[in-house]
Design an enzyme around this catalytic site. Structure first.
Site, mmCIF file in Angstrom:
data_model
loop_
_atom_site.group_PDB
_atom_site.id
_atom_site.type_symbol
_atom_site.label_atom_id
_atom_site.label_comp_id
_atom_site.label_asym_id
_atom_site.label_seq_id
_atom_site.Cartn_x
_atom_site.Cartn_y
_atom_site.Cartn_z
ATOM 1 N N GLU A 77 21.767 40.642 54.761
ATOM 2 C CA GLU A 77 22.058 39.836 55.942
ATOM 3 C C GLU A 77 23.437 39.184 55.825
ATOM 4 O O GLU A 77 24.371 39.538 56.518
ATOM 5 C CB GLU A 77 20.949 38.810 56.172
ATOM 6 C CG GLU A 77 19.663 39.542 56.535
ATOM 7 C CD GLU A 77 18.554 38.646 56.999
ATOM 8 O OE1 GLU A 77 18.598 37.434 56.747
ATOM 9 O OE2 GLU A 77 17.614 39.169 57.616
HETATM 10 C C1 HEC Z 1 21.192 40.166 59.719
HETATM 11 C C2 HEC Z 1 20.432 39.487 60.735
HETATM 12 C C3 HEC Z 1 20.062 38.037 60.528
HETATM 13 C C4 HEC Z 1 20.874 36.977 60.168
HETATM 14 C C5 HEC Z 1 22.323 37.016 59.792
HETATM 15 C C6 HEC Z 1 20.055 35.805 60.255
HETATM 16 N N1 HEC Z 1 18.785 36.143 60.654
HETATM 17 FE FE1 HEC Z 1 17.269 34.872 61.036
HETATM 18 N N2 HEC Z 1 15.981 36.420 61.169
HETATM 19 C C7 HEC Z 1 16.322 37.750 61.091
HETATM 20 C C8 HEC Z 1 15.125 38.541 60.955
HETATM 21 C C9 HEC Z 1 15.061 40.054 60.870
HETATM 22 C C10 HEC Z 1 14.043 37.635 60.920
HETATM 23 C C11 HEC Z 1 12.562 37.966 60.723
HETATM 24 C C12 HEC Z 1 12.371 38.236 59.236
HETATM 25 C C13 HEC Z 1 10.944 38.266 58.777
HETATM 26 O O1 HEC Z 1 10.042 37.916 59.537
HETATM 27 O O2 HEC Z 1 10.731 38.628 57.612
HETATM 28 C C14 HEC Z 1 14.619 36.301 61.076
HETATM 29 C C15 HEC Z 1 13.878 35.108 61.173
HETATM 30 C C16 HEC Z 1 14.444 33.882 61.474
HETATM 31 C C17 HEC Z 1 13.714 32.694 61.864
HETATM 32 C C18 HEC Z 1 12.203 32.584 62.016
HETATM 33 C C19 HEC Z 1 11.797 32.582 63.460
HETATM 34 C C20 HEC Z 1 10.310 32.654 63.650
HETATM 35 O O3 HEC Z 1 9.863 32.603 64.804
HETATM 36 O O4 HEC Z 1 9.557 32.784 62.676
HETATM 37 C C21 HEC Z 1 14.639 31.701 62.063
HETATM 38 C C22 HEC Z 1 14.380 30.283 62.510
HETATM 39 C C23 HEC Z 1 15.936 32.260 61.764
HETATM 40 N N3 HEC Z 1 15.768 33.587 61.430
HETATM 41 C C24 HEC Z 1 17.135 31.541 61.758
HETATM 42 C C25 HEC Z 1 18.295 32.026 61.144
HETATM 43 C C26 HEC Z 1 19.405 31.185 60.702
HETATM 44 C C27 HEC Z 1 19.475 29.692 60.834
HETATM 45 C C28 HEC Z 1 20.343 32.024 60.178
HETATM 46 C C29 HEC Z 1 21.669 31.665 59.532
HETATM 47 C C30 HEC Z 1 21.589 30.818 58.364
HETATM 48 C C31 HEC Z 1 19.814 33.376 60.314
HETATM 49 N N4 HEC Z 1 18.567 33.324 60.860
HETATM 50 C C32 HEC Z 1 20.503 34.522 59.967
HETATM 51 C C33 HEC Z 1 17.616 38.232 61.141
HETATM 52 C C34 HEC Z 1 18.739 37.498 60.805
#
Ligand code: HEC
Ligand code: HEC
Length: 479
Positions: A224
């Site tokens: 990521e």
């Molecule tokens: C490369 C893509 C990517 C990046 C960059 C990324 N995310 Fe995510 N995010 C995801 C994915 C895919 C999931 C789901 C993963 C899982 O369920 O295992 C997720 C899950 C989440 C969730 C959970 C939402 C829920 O309903 O459960 C949150 C909140 C979130 N991310 C916030 C962030 C924040 C804040 C950052 C930066 C620090 C970030 N993400 C960076 C792809 C990304």
């Protein structure tokens, strides 16, 4: 990496079904989870029609398909100990100082913030939806916004949180699975950040207990934001004087991981909100806010028409069964269910085992195999493609999936086993109702980021597009 994925990593390598996305640092927590979540604690605010489905205070809890399991969450002190022993950062262990510092209260210059939220979202009360350790303040939310959009948090300055959770794309990325640093793809779909302020757990499998815990993950995730230690990230941010100054004013400390996670969580709580949809206007008394198809869809979904509405329909209440799981003001029971998404009939297995994989040995229940967290349906019109693997492209396909009774598998949720027998018109009505849950547009102005030591200020817009795959060898592609 070992710490990022916690105890999951060895499994992830041994068993390809276990996938990580957006961190995986769910077991690294800096703040206690909010004690009560919407599924149990909060009244179905404004949801006048939910009487038949919404959990009532004091009434016995609804049948729980997947037992509630408290995921063994490591305290930050344990993370620190691992860091000191080496962990992933064997080459550059991150000393405690990078993770957390004692505040010098005299440095703090910030004011409390009470955000104005669209109805029917309940107030972000401290100790209910906001952890006691992270009260909302103006400067903190502003700092969190900068960090959320700043690609310098990633190893090579190409990825920000907004790459995968772009407010202009319903706080997700519009792709089936998300793409991170060097164009590397994960295996799960980026969920929307909208209304996660009210979430009881984070991630599709619920492995993180809070937004604060969640925000520590992606920054260290090799696919990521890059394979980097917390020390590297925090050292990089400490070269940006604008961040040092803001951390002092907000937290009374230098830049730390603790502060970073708290600021980002505060920004998400206040800004990523969805409400005041056509349906909310209807429940607030504007009986013309919904057209007839949307009203029929509402009834089929499981919500009664307003008693003041003389709208007549022969649509059968809850024929589509949706409120069995999508219930309450945020349209989720915060539970985990198997809809058969990702079931491989040839292999007779789930590649991604979902909730089951993060449940400690000794607490596992078969109902958790292939079970994922019920997402909100608010703003669903903007958050496709759908499901944890992004396998359903449209809301029509989603309704079709439920209509046929899900994908048969040994662990299918009881509420899905029977086909719904919806007519073509009824399917259209349910889709129309979901579209009526689109929240009012909240424009998020991109922040001006503080200048780096080179005097340059990155444009947050540059990270709104996923990086292209790198063909040349790059250390971060080694997994
Ligand atoms: C490369 C893509 C990517 C990046 C960059 C990324 N995310 Fe995510 N995010 C995801 C994915 C895919 C999931 C789901 C993963 C899982 O369920 O295992 C997720 C899950 C989440 C969730 C959970 C939402 C829920 O309903 O459960 C949150 C909140 C979130 N991310 C916030 C962030 C924040 C804040 C950052 C930066 C620090 C970030 N993400 C960076 C792809 C990304
Ligand atoms: C048994 C509980 C249950 C029932 C009943 C149910 N859902 Fe779901 N819904 C879920 C879960 C769990 C997911 C995520 C599943 C996954 O990704 O494997 C989901 C996902 C969705 C999504 C995708 C959201 C996103 O952001 O990806 C939509 C839209 C949706 N449901 C609408 C509906 C509608 C409409 C109905 C009624 C026809 C319905 N659901 C009935 C539990 C349920």
């Amino acid at each position: 990496m070992r710490r990022t994925f916690g105890k999951l990593l060895p499994l992830a390598l041994a068993a390809p079904f276990l996938l990580a996305g957006c961190g995986g640092a769910g077991d690294e927590t800096s703040a206690p989870p909010p004690p009560a979540g919407p599924a149990t604690g909060a009244p179905a605010a404004g949801n006048i029609a939910a009487s038949d489905a919404a959990p009532k205070e004091g009434s016995p809890p609804r049948k729980v398909v997947t037992p509630e399991t408290v995921i063994d969450s490591k305290g930050l002190s344990k993370v620190v100990k691992e860091e000191e022993k080496g962990g992933e950062a064997a080459a550059s262990p991150s000393p405690t100082d990078y993770l957390w510092q004692l505040a010098k209260d005299e440095l703090i210059q910030d004011e409390p913030l009470t955000p104005k939220l669209p109805r029917p979202l309940p107030a972000l009360t401290l100790n209910v939806y906001v952890p006691a350790a992270n009260p909302l303040t103006k400067g903190k939310v502003e700092l969190g916004k900068q960090l959320y959009f700043d690609p310098r948090v990633s190893l090579d300055g190409t990825v920000s949180c907004a790459t995968c959770h772009n407010p202009e794309k319903g706080w997700t990325d519009g792709a089936p699975v998300s793409t991170g640093i060097d164009g590397l793809k994960g295996d799960r779909s980026a969920p929307t950040v909208l209304n996660t302020a009210y979430g009881k757990t984070m991630f599709w499998d619920g492995r993180a207990p809070s937004l604060e815990a969640q925000a520590q993950g992606p920054v260290q995730n090799p696919i990521e934001m890059g394979k980097q230690s917390y020390k590297q990230i925090i050292e990089r941010l400490r070269t940006i004087s604008g961040y040092r100054e803001q951390f002092q004013k907000v937290f009374g400390t230098d830049v730390t991981l603790d502060g970073m996670a708290k600021a980002i969580a505060a920004f998400e709580r206040v800004t990523a909100v969805s409400g005041n949809s056509k349906y909310d206007k209807y429940t607030a008394g504007d009986l013309k806010a919904l057209d007839d198809s949307e009203k029929r869809g509402m009834v089929l979904f499981g919500l009664r028409a307003s008693p003041d509405d003389d709208f007549k329909t022969d649509a059968v209440l809850k024929k589509a069964m949706c409120t069995s799981c999508h219930v309450g003001f945020n349209f989720t029971d915060e539970q985990f269910h198997n809809l058969g998404i990702g079931w491989d009939p040839a292999q007779k297995s789930f590649k991604d085992k979902g909730r089951w994989a993060v449940t400690p040995i000794g607490a596992r229940n078969n109902a958790e195999i292939g079970a994922f967290k019920t997402p909100t349906v608010r703003d669903a019109a903007r958050t496709g493609p759908y499901m944890h693997d992004g396998s359903l492209k449209t809301l029509e396909e989603v309704v079709e999936h439920y209509n046929k009774g899900g994908n048969p598998n040994p662990f299918l949720d009881n509420d899905l086993k029977k086909p719904l027998n919806l007519t073509d018109q009824e399917k259209k009505d349910v889709v129309a109702f979901m579209k009526a849950l689109t929240g009012e547009e909240i424009a998020v102005e991109l922040p001006k980021l503080p200048a780096g030591p080179d005097g340059k200020t990155p444009d947050p817009r540059s990270a709104l597009k996923a990086p292209a795959p790198k063909t040349a060898f790059h250390p971060s592609t080694v997994r």
